[in-house]
Design a protein around this motif. Structure first.
Motif, PDB file in Angstrom:
ATOM      1  N   GLY A   1      30.237 -46.228  -8.697  1.00 15.33           N
ATOM      2  CA  GLY A   1      30.616 -44.422  -8.665  1.00 15.33           C
ATOM      3  C   GLY A   1      29.614 -44.043  -7.521  1.00 15.33           C
ATOM      4  N   GLY A   2      28.623 -45.082  -6.975  1.00 10.11           N
ATOM      5  CA  GLY A   2      27.335 -44.224  -6.005  1.00 10.11           C
ATOM      6  C   GLY A   2      26.494 -44.050  -7.126  1.00 10.11           C
ATOM      7  N   TRP A   3      26.282 -44.513  -8.016  1.00 11.60           N
ATOM      8  CA  TRP A   3      25.343 -44.012  -9.378  1.00 11.60           C
ATOM      9  C   TRP A   3      23.935 -44.524  -8.400  1.00 11.60           C
ATOM     10  CZ3 TRP A   3      23.430 -46.512 -14.240  1.00 11.60           C
ATOM     11  CH2 TRP A   3      23.626 -45.380 -15.190  1.00 11.60           C
ATOM     12  N   SER A   4      23.959 -45.994  -7.810  1.00 12.57           N
ATOM     13  CA  SER A   4      22.368 -45.982  -7.693  1.00 12.57           C
ATOM     14  C   SER A   4      21.929 -45.866  -6.399  1.00 12.57           C
ATOM     15  CB  SER A   4      22.403 -47.963  -8.068  1.00 12.57           C
ATOM     16  OG  SER A   4      23.695 -48.513  -6.557  1.00 12.57           O
ATOM     17  N   GLN A   5      22.840 -45.294  -6.013  1.00 10.98           N
ATOM     18  CA  GLN A   5      22.810 -44.414  -4.799  1.00 10.98           C
ATOM     19  C   GLN A   5      22.146 -42.637  -4.536  1.00 10.98           C
ATOM     20  OE1 GLN A   5      23.354 -45.585  -1.562  1.00 10.98           O
ATOM     21  NE2 GLN A   5      24.622 -47.198  -2.687  1.00 10.98           N
ATOM     22  N   ASN A   6      22.526 -42.180  -6.043  1.00 12.20           N
ATOM     23  CA  ASN A   6      21.269 -41.247  -6.583  1.00 12.20           C
ATOM     24  C   ASN A   6      20.162 -41.999  -7.588  1.00 12.20           C
ATOM     25  OD1 ASN A   6      21.286 -38.350  -6.764  1.00 12.20           O
ATOM     26  ND2 ASN A   6      22.760 -38.639  -9.071  1.00 12.20           N
ATOM     27  N   SER A   7      19.708 -42.876  -7.275  1.00  9.43           N
ATOM     28  CA  SER A   7      18.277 -43.258  -8.272  1.00  9.43           C
ATOM     29  C   SER A   7      19.089 -43.658  -9.414  1.00  9.43           C
ATOM     30  CB  SER A   7      17.415 -42.657  -8.101  1.00  9.43           C
ATOM     31  OG  SER A   7      16.656 -43.539  -6.508  1.00  9.43           O
ATOM     32  N   CYS A   8      20.278 -43.800  -9.972  1.00  8.32           N
ATOM     33  CA  CYS A   8      20.741 -43.621 -11.505  1.00  8.32           C
ATOM     34  C   CYS A   8      20.314 -41.971 -11.789  1.00  8.32           C
ATOM     35  CB  CYS A   8      19.755 -44.850 -11.994  1.00  8.32           C
ATOM     36  SG  CYS A   8      20.702 -46.283 -11.576  1.00  8.32           S
ATOM     37  N   GLY A   9      20.908 -41.100 -11.243  1.00 14.98           N
ATOM     38  CA  GLY A   9      20.200 -39.464 -12.206  1.00 14.98           C
ATOM     39  C   GLY A   9      18.873 -39.489 -12.640  1.00 14.98           C
ATOM     40  N   GLY A  10      19.354 -39.001 -13.919  1.00 13.66           N
ATOM     41  CA  GLY A  10      17.557 -38.827 -14.829  1.00 13.66           C
ATOM     42  C   GLY A  10      17.552 -40.012 -15.566  1.00 13.66           C
ATOM     43  N   MET A  11      17.807 -40.504 -15.745  1.00 11.79           N
ATOM     44  CA  MET A  11      17.830 -42.361 -16.407  1.00 11.79           C
ATOM     45  C   MET A  11      16.513 -42.852 -16.972  1.00 11.79           C
ATOM     46  SD  MET A  11      21.038 -43.289 -18.309  1.00 11.79           S
ATOM     47  CE  MET A  11      20.860 -44.261 -19.635  1.00 11.79           C
ATOM     48  N   SER A  12      15.885 -42.379 -15.803  1.00 13.17           N
ATOM     49  CA  SER A  12      14.354 -43.521 -15.965  1.00 13.17           C
ATOM     50  C   SER A  12      14.056 -42.573 -16.566  1.00 13.17           C
ATOM     51  CB  SER A  12      14.195 -43.886 -14.967  1.00 13.17           C
ATOM     52  OG  SER A  12      12.701 -44.141 -15.380  1.00 13.17           O
ATOM     53  N   GLU A  13      13.973 -41.184 -16.464  1.00 13.02           N
ATOM     54  CA  GLU A  13      12.730 -40.497 -17.238  1.00 13.02           C
ATOM     55  C   GLU A  13      13.878 -39.746 -18.916  1.00 13.02           C
ATOM     56  OE1 GLU A  13       9.625 -38.649 -16.687  1.00 13.02           O
ATOM     57  OE2 GLU A  13      10.298 -39.871 -14.971  1.00 13.02           O
ATOM     58  N   TYR A  14      14.664 -39.855 -18.748  1.00 14.29           N
ATOM     59  CA  TYR A  14      15.697 -39.951 -20.217  1.00 14.29           C
ATOM     60  C   TYR A  14      15.832 -40.852 -21.437  1.00 14.29           C
ATOM     61  CZ  TYR A  14      18.980 -40.822 -23.710  1.00 14.29           C
ATOM     62  OH  TYR A  14      18.391 -41.188 -25.174  1.00 14.29           O
ATOM     63  N   LEU A  15      15.841 -41.821 -20.273  1.00 11.47           N
ATOM     64  CA  LEU A  15      14.809 -43.059 -21.514  1.00 11.47           C
ATOM     65  C   LEU A  15      13.010 -43.791 -22.157  1.00 11.47           C
ATOM     66  CD1 LEU A  15      17.333 -46.579 -19.531  1.00 11.47           C
ATOM     67  CD2 LEU A  15      17.352 -45.277 -21.747  1.00 11.47           C
ATOM     68  N   GLY A  16      12.618 -43.313 -21.107  1.00 12.89           N
ATOM     69  CA  GLY A  16      11.852 -42.953 -21.127  1.00 12.89           C
ATOM     70  C   GLY A  16      10.615 -42.217 -21.662  1.00 12.89           C
ATOM     71  N   THR A  17      11.393 -40.844 -21.904  1.00 12.87           N
ATOM     72  CA  THR A  17      11.005 -39.723 -22.569  1.00 12.87           C
ATOM     73  C   THR A  17      11.655 -40.370 -24.088  1.00 12.87           C
ATOM     74  OG1 THR A  17      11.049 -38.185 -21.327  1.00 12.87           O
ATOM     75  CG2 THR A  17      10.790 -37.245 -23.472  1.00 12.87           C
ATOM     76  N   ALA A  18      12.645 -41.021 -24.063  1.00 10.59           N
ATOM     77  CA  ALA A  18      13.324 -40.972 -25.782  1.00 10.59           C
ATOM     78  C   ALA A  18      12.080 -42.444 -26.178  1.00 10.59           C
ATOM     79  CB  ALA A  18      14.865 -41.216 -25.894  1.00 10.59           C
ATOM     80  N   ALA A  19      11.927 -42.911 -25.444  1.00  7.75           N
ATOM     81  CA  ALA A  19      11.469 -44.058 -26.542  1.00  7.75           C
ATOM     82  C   ALA A  19       9.780 -43.674 -26.273  1.00  7.75           C
ATOM     83  CB  ALA A  19      11.283 -45.612 -25.019  1.00  7.75           C
ATOM     84  N   ALA A  20       9.552 -43.145 -25.397  1.00 10.16           N
ATOM     85  CA  ALA A  20       8.009 -42.158 -26.518  1.00 10.16           C
ATOM     86  C   ALA A  20       8.112 -42.190 -27.578  1.00 10.16           C
ATOM     87  CB  ALA A  20       7.185 -42.068 -25.081  1.00 10.16           C
ATOM     88  N   ARG A  21       9.037 -40.847 -27.990  1.00 12.38           N
ATOM     89  CA  ARG A  21       9.725 -40.444 -29.253  1.00 12.38           C
ATOM     90  C   ARG A  21       9.336 -41.119 -30.470  1.00 12.38           C
ATOM     91  NH1 ARG A  21      14.047 -37.810 -27.564  1.00 12.38           N
ATOM     92  NH2 ARG A  21      13.536 -36.454 -26.037  1.00 12.38           N
ATOM     93  N   LYS A  22      10.364 -42.618 -30.246  1.00 13.49           N
ATOM     94  CA  LYS A  22      10.055 -43.405 -30.946  1.00 13.49           C
ATOM     95  C   LYS A  22       9.553 -43.992 -31.604  1.00 13.49           C
ATOM     96  CE  LYS A  22      14.609 -45.148 -30.411  1.00 13.49           C
ATOM     97  NZ  LYS A  22      15.606 -46.424 -29.582  1.00 13.49           N
ATOM     98  N   PRO A  23       9.873 -43.992 -33.339  1.00 10.18           N
ATOM     99  CA  PRO A  23       8.343 -44.756 -34.104  1.00 10.18           C
ATOM    100  C   PRO A  23       8.587 -45.949 -33.718  1.00 10.18           C
ATOM    101  CG  PRO A  23      10.086 -44.358 -35.208  1.00 10.18           C
ATOM    102  CD  PRO A  23      10.198 -43.427 -33.697  1.00 10.18           C
ATOM    103  N   VAL A  24       7.353 -47.007 -33.343  1.00  7.68           N
ATOM    104  CA  VAL A  24       7.571 -48.131 -32.709  1.00  7.68           C
ATOM    105  C   VAL A  24       7.633 -49.195 -33.968  1.00  7.68           C
ATOM    106  CG1 VAL A  24       6.262 -50.230 -31.501  1.00  7.68           C
ATOM    107  CG2 VAL A  24       6.200 -47.955 -30.944  1.00  7.68           C
ATOM    108  N   SER A  25       8.446 -50.019 -34.146  1.00  9.42           N
ATOM    109  CA  SER A  25       8.769 -50.685 -35.295  1.00  9.42           C
ATOM    110  C   SER A  25       7.596 -51.974 -35.903  1.00  9.42           C
ATOM    111  CB  SER A  25      10.256 -51.015 -35.799  1.00  9.42           C
ATOM    112  OG  SER A  25      10.419 -51.951 -34.757  1.00  9.42           O
TER     113      SER A  25
END
Ligand code: HXC
Ligand code: NAP
Length: 272
Positions: free
Chosen positions: A248-272
């Motif tokens: 749907g053109g997502w990659s033309q948009n650098s996949c929106g805010g996916m990278s920042e969202y994933l980075g922030t969510a992963a930083a919040r997660k306690p590492v098992s």
């Protein structure tokens, strides 16, 4: 004669075809008349998919194999070849994904995704080659936007899927001489899938992702399947070595805010 999308009499093999996008692709080929074989690690998923494909009125079979094990793949594919004959279409889509920052990934965690996505794709290519219809077969590797859009918490997937696309492009060079086409299809964010459940587990995040897609919605397995039908049909007869986003053109948009969202969510997660 008009070109049709009738796959009656054709043999289609979908590796990792027992859930989500790949199962949708398998069902779409069956709906267009193909004999379909699927494979994955879990017997119950294989059985359930074969049952569904048979309900669609076609000859279907399946086998259990882990793409990390070349010999198991070869053995299963021999069975399919023995019953159905030469393969007209192969879709290779087994993959693993979980979000984790590089600093939180063990060597084995990185390896497990590279082993499934990249080495697994190579194994599938190696195992199917002797069994392909030559000339005429169409091979489709299922990639991901991570192959060319870097994303936080996805270093393992980015590295593995970039490798998958280079397998596609290199084999297009090597196999062109025997009339085998090799292409990658790159799904965007596809609704209701395991991939989206893992990367965008929250309903509001999925809404954000949908808004970041230029066409304004998440995709469906059928959207991806349509591109596979096209590539595998006579309509795609001069297409090889192509990396085709169906997003749907997502990659033309650098996949929106996916990278920042994933980075922030992963930083919040306690590492098992
Ligand atoms: C950090 C993790 C982890 C996590 C597993 N590991 N999950 N590390 N964060 N969330 C680590 C483990 O601790 C272990 O390392 C190593 O990875 C291997 O784990 P296993 O569980 O032993 O692996 P295995 O049983 O082989 O399973 C592979 C898997 C699993 C990838 C981990 O999730 C799987 O089978 N997934 C298949 C289904 C799937 O992922 N579908 C989504 C595809 S979507 P240690 O060091 O402890 O031994 C996709 C693109 C989506 O690909 C794009 C959307 C836009
Ligand atoms: P999914 O439902 O988890 O599908 C993965 C399939 O591969 C399943 O049939 C699974 O079955 C099989 N599989 C996993 N590991 C395997 C292994 N080691 N050996 C053999 N089979 C294995 O995931 P999905 O979200 O639909 O993703 C499908 C494909 O699309 C993947 O290649 C993914 O990278 C790509 N993709 C997805 C999205 C998305 O939005 N979901 C976006 C871009 C790209 P078993 O568990 O039985 O093994």
């Amino acid at each position: 004669m008009a070109i049709t999308l009738d796959f009656s009499g054709k043999v289609v093999v979908v590796i990792g075809g027992t859930s989500g996008i790949n199962r949708g692709i398998a069902e779409l080929f069956a709906a267009h008349g193909a004999k379909v074989a699927v494979a994955s690690r879990k017997q119950e998923k294989v059985d359930d998919t074969v049952k569904r494909l048979q309900q669609l009125g076609v000859d279907a079979m399946g086998f259990v194999a882990d793409v990390r094990e070349l010999e198991a793949l070869e053995a299963g594919l021999q069975l399919v070849h023995g019953r159905f004959g030469a393969f007209d279409v192969v879709v290779s889509g087994a993959a693993g994904n979980f979000p984790a920052l590089a600093n939180d990934l063990s060597g084995n965690a990185f390896k497990s995704v590279v082993d499934i996505d990249l080495r697994g794709t190579f194994h599938v290519m190696k195992a199917v080659y002797p069994l392909l219809r030559k000339p005429g077969a169409s091979v489709i590797n299922i990639s991901a936007p991570q192959a060319f859009i870097p994303m936080k918490a996805q270093v393992h997937v980015c590295a593995a899927k970039a490798g998958v696309d280079m397998v596609t492009r290199t084999l297009a060079l090597e196999w062109g001489a025997v009339g085998v086409r090799v292409n990658s299809v790159v799904p965007g964010p596809i609704d209701g899938t395991e991939g989206m459940a893992r990367l965008a587990p929250d309903k509001n995040i999925r809404k954000m992702v949908a808004r970041s897609v230029p066409l304004g919605r998440l995709g469906t397995p059928e959207d991806v399947g349509h591109a596979c039908l096209f590539l595998a049909s006579a309509l795609g007869s001069f297409i090889t070595g192509t990396i085709l986003p169906v997003d749907g053109g997502w990659s033309q948009n650098s996949c929106g805010g996916m990278s920042e969202y994933l980075g922030t969510a992963a930083a919040r997660k306690p590492v098992s």
